[in-house]
Design a protein around this motif. Structure first.
Motif: not given
Ligand SMILES: [Zn+2]
Ligand SMILES: [Zn+2]
Length: 262
Positions: A148, A190, A58, A62-63
């Motif tokens: 996520d 995570h 997505h 952080d991805h």
């Molecule tokens: Zn994330």
């Protein structure tokens, strides 16, 4: 390494998965610009093959923030069509358009491709953590990257601004659970301190129960006539299970808004 040729990389941000095949390399998620360079260095030590494919689970930074490190290195960048739209919209809003590498390939419901002996399939089961989360299956290894869509024992971020929906998220987890089998290994974006970023379908079931409990609890609190401010003072709820850490207001606040939007 999880198998001979599939491994994970967890420096900072969302867990990265990579496939090293004799025909080429595939990478799922890219973390941040600095950490993605470390990943690329490690991949170069392990293989001289080209990076055929970079997939984003997505759009969150952080991805996908590290995509830029793959510019001129990865042959293709792939994500769900909504993920690409979300990435473009948030880069525009944050004025970071020059720091992005956007997908050149997108898909709607299903996408599959063979890389050497492995076959990678992407599935879109509907809105969850955002409205553009892919479930990525390495078929031969029977490993699924959830991005996520699964926060292992850690309160999730629910990005309503990017189309997230908790009720639909529960369905996405149930569809994923029935799509794959008991031997499937899962990778999570995570995990809470002390918990793994990989696991089994049991974790999907537990997280789906957790989200269900969030909605049920929120609904009861609304019926009791609480204000949102009073409601967000809650530090636990029935069915919270092993989910912990800070950020409980994120799922509670999102559930409140989702139920009140009806
Ligand atoms: Zn994330
Ligand atoms: Zn995210």
């Amino acid at each position: 390494m999880l198998t001979d040729n599939i491994g994970i990389f967890t420096e900072r941000g969302g867990t990265i998965a990579f496939l090293l095949d004799k025909k080429g390399i595939a990478v799922v998620d890219s973390q941040f610009p600095d950490t993605s360079k470390h990943l690329i260095d490690e991949l170069k030590k392990k293989s001289e093959k080209p990076i055929e494919l970079l997939i984003n689970t997505h759009h969150h930074g952080d991805h996908s923030g590290g995509n830029i490190s793959f510019k001129g290195i990865a042959t293709h960048v792939l994500a769900h069509e909504n993920s690409k739209k979300n990435q473009e919209a948030s880069a525009k809003a944050q004025k970071t358009e020059d720091k992005q590498l956007y997908p050149d390939q997108t898909f709607g419901t299903t996408w599959c491709q063979k890389i050497g002996k492995e076959k990678i399939c992407l599935y879109y089961f509907g809105a969850g953590h955002t409205n553009g989360d892919s479930v990525i299956h390495f078929e031969k290894a029977n490993i699924v990257h959830m991005g996520d869509l699964l926060f292992n024992r850690r309160h999730p971020y629910v990005d309503r601004g990017a189309g997230a929906n908790i009720k639909s998220w529960i369905e996405v987890l149930n569809k994923t659970h029935s799509k794959f089998n008991r031997r499937t290994r899962y990778i999570y974006g995570h995990a809470a301190e002390g918990f793994e970023v990989t696991g089994t379908s049991e974790d999907l079931k537990r997280f789906s129960d957790y989200l269900d409990s969030v909605l049920k609890f929120t609904e009861r609190e609304i019926q009791l006539g609480k204000t949102k401010e009073e409601f967000l003072k809650n530090t636990s709820f029935p069915g919270i299970g092993e989910w912990k850490g800070d950020g409980i207001t994120r799922p509670l606040g999102a559930a409140w808004d989702e139920l009140n939007a009806k």
